[in-house]
Design a protein around this motif. Structure first.
Motif, PDB file in Angstrom:
ATOM      1  N   PHE A   1       0.841  -1.197   0.000  1.00  0.00           N
ATOM      2  CA  PHE A   1       0.000   0.000   0.000  1.00  0.00           C
ATOM      3  C   PHE A   1       0.877   1.248   0.000  1.00  0.00           C
ATOM      4  O   PHE A   1       1.025   1.912  -1.024  1.00  0.00           O
ATOM      5  CB  PHE A   1      -0.930  -0.022   1.219  1.00  0.00           C
ATOM      6  CG  PHE A   1      -1.909   1.120   1.252  1.00  0.00           C
ATOM      7  CD1 PHE A   1      -2.937   1.199   0.331  1.00  0.00           C
ATOM      8  CD2 PHE A   1      -1.814   2.104   2.235  1.00  0.00           C
ATOM      9  CE1 PHE A   1      -3.852   2.250   0.360  1.00  0.00           C
ATOM     10  CE2 PHE A   1      -2.719   3.143   2.282  1.00  0.00           C
ATOM     11  CZ  PHE A   1      -3.743   3.227   1.344  1.00  0.00           C
ATOM     12  N   CYS A   2       1.492   1.560   1.129  1.00  0.00           N
ATOM     13  CA  CYS A   2       2.368   2.730   1.220  1.00  0.00           C
ATOM     14  C   CYS A   2       3.187   2.613   2.493  1.00  0.00           C
ATOM     15  O   CYS A   2       2.639   2.470   3.579  1.00  0.00           O
ATOM     16  CB  CYS A   2       1.547   4.022   1.230  1.00  0.00           C
ATOM     17  SG  CYS A   2       2.519   5.521   1.455  1.00  0.00           S
ATOM     18  N   SER A   3       4.506   2.688   2.349  1.00  0.00           N
ATOM     19  CA  SER A   3       5.408   2.481   3.486  1.00  0.00           C
ATOM     20  C   SER A   3       5.725   3.770   4.238  1.00  0.00           C
ATOM     21  O   SER A   3       6.548   3.762   5.163  1.00  0.00           O
ATOM     22  CB  SER A   3       6.704   1.835   3.009  1.00  0.00           C
ATOM     23  OG  SER A   3       7.361   2.661   2.058  1.00  0.00           O
ATOM     24  N   GLY A   4       5.068   4.875   3.866  1.00  0.00           N
ATOM     25  CA  GLY A   4       5.318   6.139   4.555  1.00  0.00           C
ATOM     26  C   GLY A   4       6.168   7.077   3.729  1.00  0.00           C
ATOM     27  O   GLY A   4       6.201   6.996   2.498  1.00  0.00           O
ATOM     28  N   ALA A   5       6.865   7.969   4.391  1.00  0.00           N
ATOM     29  CA  ALA A   5       7.659   8.981   3.702  1.00  0.00           C
ATOM     30  C   ALA A   5       8.874   8.360   3.016  1.00  0.00           C
ATOM     31  O   ALA A   5       9.385   7.321   3.440  1.00  0.00           O
ATOM     32  CB  ALA A   5       8.118  10.048   4.684  1.00  0.00           C
ATOM     33  N   ASP A   6       9.321   9.018   1.963  1.00  0.00           N
ATOM     34  CA  ASP A   6      10.582   8.657   1.314  1.00  0.00           C
ATOM     35  C   ASP A   6      11.703   9.166   2.225  1.00  0.00           C
ATOM     36  O   ASP A   6      11.883  10.368   2.387  1.00  0.00           O
ATOM     37  CB  ASP A   6      10.653   9.330  -0.061  1.00  0.00           C
ATOM     38  CG  ASP A   6      11.928   9.005  -0.818  1.00  0.00           C
ATOM     39  OD1 ASP A   6      12.939   8.661  -0.177  1.00  0.00           O
ATOM     40  OD2 ASP A   6      11.924   9.126  -2.052  1.00  0.00           O
ATOM     41  N   LEU A   7      12.447   8.245   2.822  1.00  0.00           N
ATOM     42  CA  LEU A   7      13.433   8.632   3.830  1.00  0.00           C
ATOM     43  C   LEU A   7      14.537   9.517   3.249  1.00  0.00           C
ATOM     44  O   LEU A   7      15.026  10.429   3.932  1.00  0.00           O
ATOM     45  CB  LEU A   7      14.045   7.390   4.483  1.00  0.00           C
ATOM     46  CG  LEU A   7      14.841   7.627   5.764  1.00  0.00           C
ATOM     47  CD1 LEU A   7      13.982   8.334   6.812  1.00  0.00           C
ATOM     48  CD2 LEU A   7      15.365   6.314   6.320  1.00  0.00           C
ATOM     49  N   ASN A   8      14.926   9.284   2.003  1.00  0.00           N
ATOM     50  CA  ASN A   8      15.951  10.127   1.382  1.00  0.00           C
ATOM     51  C   ASN A   8      15.430  11.549   1.181  1.00  0.00           C
ATOM     52  O   ASN A   8      16.139  12.528   1.448  1.00  0.00           O
ATOM     53  CB  ASN A   8      16.395   9.536   0.047  1.00  0.00           C
ATOM     54  CG  ASN A   8      17.192   8.263   0.217  1.00  0.00           C
ATOM     55  OD1 ASN A   8      17.888   8.082   1.216  1.00  0.00           O
ATOM     56  ND2 ASN A   8      17.087   7.362  -0.745  1.00  0.00           N
ATOM     57  N   GLU A   9      14.196  11.674   0.724  1.00  0.00           N
ATOM     58  CA  GLU A   9      13.595  12.990   0.547  1.00  0.00           C
ATOM     59  C   GLU A   9      13.403  13.668   1.902  1.00  0.00           C
ATOM     60  O   GLU A   9      13.617  14.878   2.039  1.00  0.00           O
ATOM     61  CB  GLU A   9      12.249  12.858  -0.171  1.00  0.00           C
ATOM     62  CG  GLU A   9      11.618  14.172  -0.569  1.00  0.00           C
ATOM     63  CD  GLU A   9      10.341  13.981  -1.370  1.00  0.00           C
ATOM     64  OE1 GLU A   9      10.422  13.891  -2.607  1.00  0.00           O
ATOM     65  OE2 GLU A   9       9.257  13.918  -0.759  1.00  0.00           O
ATOM     66  N   PHE A  10      13.011  12.874   2.898  1.00  0.00           N
ATOM     67  CA  PHE A  10      12.827  13.393   4.248  1.00  0.00           C
ATOM     68  C   PHE A  10      14.149  13.924   4.804  1.00  0.00           C
ATOM     69  O   PHE A  10      14.198  15.004   5.404  1.00  0.00           O
ATOM     70  CB  PHE A  10      12.274  12.291   5.154  1.00  0.00           C
ATOM     71  CG  PHE A  10      11.931  12.735   6.539  1.00  0.00           C
ATOM     72  CD1 PHE A  10      10.680  13.264   6.824  1.00  0.00           C
ATOM     73  CD2 PHE A  10      12.847  12.622   7.573  1.00  0.00           C
ATOM     74  CE1 PHE A  10      10.350  13.671   8.112  1.00  0.00           C
ATOM     75  CE2 PHE A  10      12.538  13.031   8.863  1.00  0.00           C
ATOM     76  CZ  PHE A  10      11.284  13.551   9.129  1.00  0.00           C
ATOM     77  N   SER A  11      15.224  13.177   4.595  1.00  0.00           N
ATOM     78  CA  SER A  11      16.543  13.592   5.084  1.00  0.00           C
ATOM     79  C   SER A  11      16.977  14.893   4.418  1.00  0.00           C
ATOM     80  O   SER A  11      17.542  15.777   5.075  1.00  0.00           O
ATOM     81  CB  SER A  11      17.573  12.489   4.812  1.00  0.00           C
ATOM     82  OG  SER A  11      17.248  11.309   5.523  1.00  0.00           O
ATOM     83  N   ALA A  12      16.720  15.016   3.126  1.00  0.00           N
ATOM     84  CA  ALA A  12      17.073  16.238   2.406  1.00  0.00           C
ATOM     85  C   ALA A  12      16.287  17.432   2.934  1.00  0.00           C
ATOM     86  O   ALA A  12      16.794  18.559   2.982  1.00  0.00           O
ATOM     87  CB  ALA A  12      16.821  16.058   0.911  1.00  0.00           C
ATOM     88  N   ALA A  13      15.056  17.176   3.365  1.00  0.00           N
ATOM     89  CA  ALA A  13      14.206  18.252   3.883  1.00  0.00           C
ATOM     90  C   ALA A  13      14.729  18.824   5.192  1.00  0.00           C
ATOM     91  O   ALA A  13      14.375  19.943   5.572  1.00  0.00           O
ATOM     92  CB  ALA A  13      12.779  17.750   4.071  1.00  0.00           C
ATOM     93  N   LEU A  14      15.589  18.074   5.882  1.00  0.00           N
ATOM     94  CA  LEU A  14      16.148  18.564   7.139  1.00  0.00           C
ATOM     95  C   LEU A  14      17.028  19.791   6.931  1.00  0.00           C
ATOM     96  O   LEU A  14      17.277  20.554   7.868  1.00  0.00           O
ATOM     97  CB  LEU A  14      16.964  17.456   7.821  1.00  0.00           C
ATOM     98  CG  LEU A  14      16.191  16.202   8.235  1.00  0.00           C
ATOM     99  CD1 LEU A  14      17.141  15.170   8.818  1.00  0.00           C
ATOM    100  CD2 LEU A  14      15.099  16.548   9.234  1.00  0.00           C
TER     101      LEU A  14
END
Length: 255
Positions: free
Chosen positions: A59-72
């Motif tokens: 279904f959906c595993s949540g946020a894209d961790l790489n994109e999330f890290s870049a957003a920091l």
């Protein structure tokens, strides 16, 4: 490359979330595609019910961790500019304004859990896993929390958020996330959608207006998005995200 795939049936449509090799992670591209298709479907009178699912049995595993890290590394203004997409994607059920059945397989974590909880009906595979692990990264699930709370009640929502517990389909059914567990949740969801689509279009639309207007809680998305922006300024979020990626215990600094 992520996006959505639309399949049409007898009076209903299936929206497949697709983010290859990322377990259908909810990145910006997929979020924008979901919002765009939700608007299109809301205007299509031939579609009277919708199934929301993921490709490749996830279904959906949540946020894209790489994109999330870049957003920091973004400042508050950068997060504010993305707020429309980050928040609006969880309003797609309201945008569609038609019955939405989530067919959930594999994972429904973080944002995926929020999307499942925002649906009117959820059909799950026996092996699916649900949860909100965000606090392990150092951030509260601000935007999805009200949808989870509406679906399962405040006590259950708070418990899942604070414990970060990942639950199975049986537990998800017990607390009210899941309506039915099926070996083929997409086919079961299609059958439900087809049955709903056979109802009077006029009465069905009136029903959806009543359901949306009488929702348990009116969600202040802008306020929650503001809290999320503030949380992104916390040093502990960078520490938690880095530790999660390295699979080590974070050493919080309280900043």
């Amino acid at each position: 490359m992520s996006g959505v795939i639309i399949e049409k049936g007898d009076g209903y449509a299936v929206i497949f979330m697709s983010n290859k090799n990322k377990r259908n992670a909810l990145d910006s591209e997929l979020s924008k595609a979901l919002i765009s298709k939700a608007v299109d479907i809301s205007k299509d009178d031939d579609i009277r019910a919708v199934v929301l699912a993921g490709t490749d049995h996830i279904f959906c595993s949540g946020a894209d961790l790489n994109e999330f890290s870049a957003a920091l590394e973004k400042d508050a203004l950068g997060h504010y500019k993305n707020m429309e997409t980050d928040v609006k994607v969880f309003d797609i059920v309201k945008i569609i304004n038609k019955p939405v059945i989530a067919a959930v397989e594999g994972y429904a974590l973080g944002g995926g859990f929020g999307l499942a909880c925002s649906a009117h009906i959820v059909v799950s595979s026996p092996s699916c896993r649900f949860g909100m692990p965000e606090l392990s990264l150092g951030i509260f699930p601000y935007v999805i929390f009200p949808y989870v709370k509406n679906a399962i009640g405040a006590r259950n929502a708070v418990t899942l958020a604070l414990t970060r517990k990942i639950i199975d389909a049986n537990e998800a059914k017990r607390i009210g996330v899941v309506y039915e567990i099926a070996d083929d949740p997409i086919e079961k969801a299609k059958a439900i959608a087809k049955s709903i689509a056979s109802l009077s279009p006029t009465v069905l639309q009136l029903s959806m207006n009543a359901i949306n207007d009488l929702s348990e809680e009116k969600i202040d998305s802008k306020y929650l998005a503001l809290l999320r922006i503030i949380n992104f300024a916390a040093e502990d979020l960078k520490i938690g995200t880095s530790a999660f990626k390295k699979k080590i215990k974070p050493e919080w600094r309280g900043k």
